[in-house]
Design an enzyme around this catalytic site. Structure first.
Site, PDB file in Angstrom:
ATOM      1  N   SER A 175      -4.310   6.883   8.298  1.00  0.00           N
ATOM      2  CA  SER A 175      -5.289   6.307   7.271  1.00  0.00           C
ATOM      3  C   SER A 175      -5.103   4.539   7.446  1.00  0.00           C
ATOM      4  O   SER A 175      -4.932   4.158   8.702  1.00  0.00           O
ATOM      5  CB  SER A 175      -5.335   6.623   5.886  1.00  0.00           C
ATOM      6  OG  SER A 175      -6.491   5.928   5.420  1.00  0.00           O
ATOM      7  N   THR A 176      -4.797   3.967   6.258  1.00  0.00           N
ATOM      8  CA  THR A 176      -4.487   2.649   6.547  1.00  0.00           C
ATOM      9  C   THR A 176      -3.236   2.304   7.432  1.00  0.00           C
ATOM     10  O   THR A 176      -2.305   2.908   7.144  1.00  0.00           O
ATOM     11  CB  THR A 176      -4.360   1.912   5.135  1.00  0.00           C
ATOM     12  OG1 THR A 176      -5.282   2.415   4.160  1.00  0.00           O
ATOM     13  CG2 THR A 176      -4.438   0.681   4.927  1.00  0.00           C
ATOM     14  N   HIS A 201      -8.920   7.945   9.238  1.00  0.00           N
ATOM     15  CA  HIS A 201     -10.061   7.596   8.412  1.00  0.00           C
ATOM     16  C   HIS A 201     -10.785   6.219   8.802  1.00  0.00           C
ATOM     17  O   HIS A 201     -10.202   5.085   8.609  1.00  0.00           O
ATOM     18  CB  HIS A 201      -9.540   7.316   6.933  1.00  0.00           C
ATOM     19  CG  HIS A 201      -8.708   8.445   6.209  1.00  0.00           C
ATOM     20  ND1 HIS A 201      -7.902   8.253   5.149  1.00  0.00           N
ATOM     21  CD2 HIS A 201      -8.901   9.940   6.432  1.00  0.00           C
ATOM     22  CE1 HIS A 201      -7.601   9.432   4.819  1.00  0.00           C
ATOM     23  NE2 HIS A 201      -8.155  10.413   5.539  1.00  0.00           N
ATOM     24  N   MET A 294      -2.897   5.449   2.619  1.00  0.00           N
ATOM     25  CA  MET A 294      -2.791   5.420   1.165  1.00  0.00           C
ATOM     26  C   MET A 294      -3.388   6.900   0.489  1.00  0.00           C
ATOM     27  O   MET A 294      -4.232   7.326   1.073  1.00  0.00           O
ATOM     28  CB  MET A 294      -3.435   4.525   0.253  1.00  0.00           C
ATOM     29  CG  MET A 294      -3.490   4.446  -1.108  1.00  0.00           C
ATOM     30  SD  MET A 294      -4.575   3.098  -1.824  1.00  0.00           S
ATOM     31  CE  MET A 294      -4.512   3.537  -3.730  1.00  0.00           C
ATOM     32  N   ASP A 297      -4.510  12.676   1.069  1.00  0.00           N
ATOM     33  CA  ASP A 297      -5.245  13.358   2.131  1.00  0.00           C
ATOM     34  C   ASP A 297      -4.225  13.912   3.137  1.00  0.00           C
ATOM     35  O   ASP A 297      -3.610  12.972   3.884  1.00  0.00           O
ATOM     36  CB  ASP A 297      -6.323  12.564   2.738  1.00  0.00           C
ATOM     37  CG  ASP A 297      -7.084  13.495   3.688  1.00  0.00           C
ATOM     38  OD1 ASP A 297      -7.396  14.772   3.341  1.00  0.00           O
ATOM     39  OD2 ASP A 297      -7.699  12.829   4.755  1.00  0.00           O
TER      40      ASP A 297
END
Length: 354
Positions: A175-176, A201, A294, A297
Site C-alpha cells: 500500500s503506502t 492499493h 497503513m 489489509d
C-alpha cells in the site's frame, strides 16, 4: 492533537468537498485550503500542515512543480488528488518519483455508497501519509463504515490446495510506499522468475501506467491484470485499480480472476482477497510477501497462506514507508521471515529455486 491538513486545489467545489470529508474524521483536527501553490506557500508561513492534498493542474503553478520545490526544501507528506484521467496518469507517476506518498481520486457526485467509499479512501490515505517517512529530494459527523473481510468476495476454504509442485507462484501485497518498494522488488527479479501476482492499493486509471513503467524497467514483463490472464514465469500481474483480483487454478494453469465487489479491509483491490484465493488455490506452491502500507489489509490473508503451506515474508520496519500492514502480520504470527526491502527479491528467488 489531531492532524492538520492543507488542501490545495483551484476548484472551490473540490476544496469544499475535501474539507468537509476530512473534517468529518475525528483524527483530523484542522483543515485549511488554498486555490494554488502561491497561496499555499503564503499560508504555510503561519499554518504548518501534517499532510497536503495537492491537485495536478492549477493556474500559475502546476502541482508537480510545487511538489518538487516542496520536497527539495521542506518535505511534508503529500497526497496527490486528481481526476486521474488516462492522459495525466503518467504525470502522476512523475509525482510519485518526486516524493508524493499516495494518489487519490477526486470525489465526484454519485451514489451514497460511492461517496461513502470516497470518504473512507481519502481519510485513510491522508492518515497513512501523516505516518509516512518522507525525505528530501534533490533540488459532518463521522460514521465508521462496515469493514468487510475477504468473505464477501471468496469464502474461506477448509480444503488445502493441491500438493506442492515445482512451479512456484509469488503473491505480493503493498500500500503506502508500495510503488517504490515494488520497483525495488521487481527490478531485482531475473527473466525466469516465477509468476508474480500483486495487489498495490491504487485508484483505477493509475495501475496501467504503473505497470507500463515497471515493464520498461524490469527484466520480467509487467502488466495490469485482465480477467483470465495466465500466471506465467517471467511475468508479473498487477491488480487493476478499483477491482479485486484473485488467483485461481485450472489443472496445471494458474490464472487471474478480476471481480467487482465491496471494499475489503477498506480497500479495492484488497490484499486479503488475493491472499485468501492463494491459500485456496496455490497453497504450498506459494511464496507471499507483505510490504509497506497503513492498516491491516493482507495480514489475515498472509496467515491463511502460511497455514496453507506457503512461505511468508514481511518487509521490516526500517525500510517500510509506513510499518502498518507488515507490523500487524508479524504480530499475528503470519510472517515466517522479516527482511529489509533490498533482501526480499534475492531471498524469494533463492527459496523458489531450492
Amino acid at each position: 492533537m489531531g492532524l492538520k491538513v492543507l488542501v490545495v486545489d483551484d476548484s472551490a467545489v473540490v476544496r469544499q468537498t475535501l474539507t468537509e470529508i476530512l473534517s468529518s474524521d475525528p483524527e483530523i483536527s484542522e483543515v485549511a485550503s488554498c486555490q494554488d501553490p502561491f497561496y499555499a506557500a503564503e499560508r504555510m508561513k503561519h499554518f504548518i500542515p501534517d499532510v497536503i492534498t495537492l491537485d495536478v493542474e492549477m493556474p500559475r503553478m502546476d502541482g508537480i512543480t510545487f511538489l518538487k520545490k516542496l520536497m527539495s526544501q521542506h518535505p511534508i507528506p503529500v497526497v496527490m488528488c486528481s481526476s486521474l484521467t488516462v492522459e495525466n496518469s503518467q504525470t502522476l507517476m512523475k509525482a510519485m518519483e518526486y516524493g508524493a506518498v499516495d494518489v487519490i481520486q477526486k470525489p465526484k457526485s454519485g451514489t451514497k455508497a460511492f461517496l461513502e467509499e470516497s470518504k473512507i479512501l481519502i481519510c485513510d490515505a491522508v492518515k497513512a501519509a501523516a505516518k509516512a517517512s518522507v525525505r528530501k529530494i534533490s533540488a459532518s459527523s463521522y460514521t465508521v463504515q462496515p469493514k468487510f473481510t475477504a468473505d464477501v468476495i471468496i469464502p474461506k476454504s477448509t480444503n488445502k490446495a493441491m500438493v506442492e509442485t515445482t512451479e512456484k507462484v509469488i503473491l505480493v501485497g503493498a500500500s503506502t510506499g508500495g510503488t517504490e518498494a515494488l520497483t525495488v522488488f521487481l527490478t531485482a527479479m531475473p527473466p525466469d522468475a516465477p509468476g508474480i501476482v500483486i495487489v498495490q492499493h491504487m485508484p483505477e486509471n493509475f495501475t496501467a501506467s504503473f505497470a507500463q513503467r515497471l515493464d520498461s524497467l524490469c527484466k520480467i514483463s509487467v502488466k495490469e491484470a485482465e480477467n483470465g490472464d495466465t500466471v506465467l514465469p517471467g511475468r508479473a500481474l498487477i491488480a487493476p485499480g478499483n477491482k479485486h483480483m484473485l488467483i485461481k487454478r485450472s489443472g496445471a494453469r494458474y490464472f487471474a480472476e478480476i471481480k467487482d465487489g465491496p471494499l475489503v479491509s477498506r480497500h479495492r483491490p484488497s490484499v486479503d482477497v488475493l491472499f485468501r484465493s492463494g491459500a485456496r488455490y496455490v497453497g504450498s506452491n506459494g511464496v507471499a510477501v507483505i510490504m509497506t502500507g497503513m492498516g491491516d489489509d493482507g495480514s489475515k490473508g498472509l496467515l491463511e497462506l502460511k497455514e496453507a503451506g506457503a512461505f511468508t515474508i514481511a518487509q521490516d520496519e526500517a525500510t517500510s514507508i509506513v510499518f502498518g500492514m507488515p507490523k500487524v502480520a508479524i504480530e499475528l504470527g503470519a510472517a515466517q521471515k522479516i527482511l529489509p526491502l533490498g533482501s526480499i527479491a534475492p531471498f524469494v528467488v533463492s527459496y523458489c529455486r531450492s
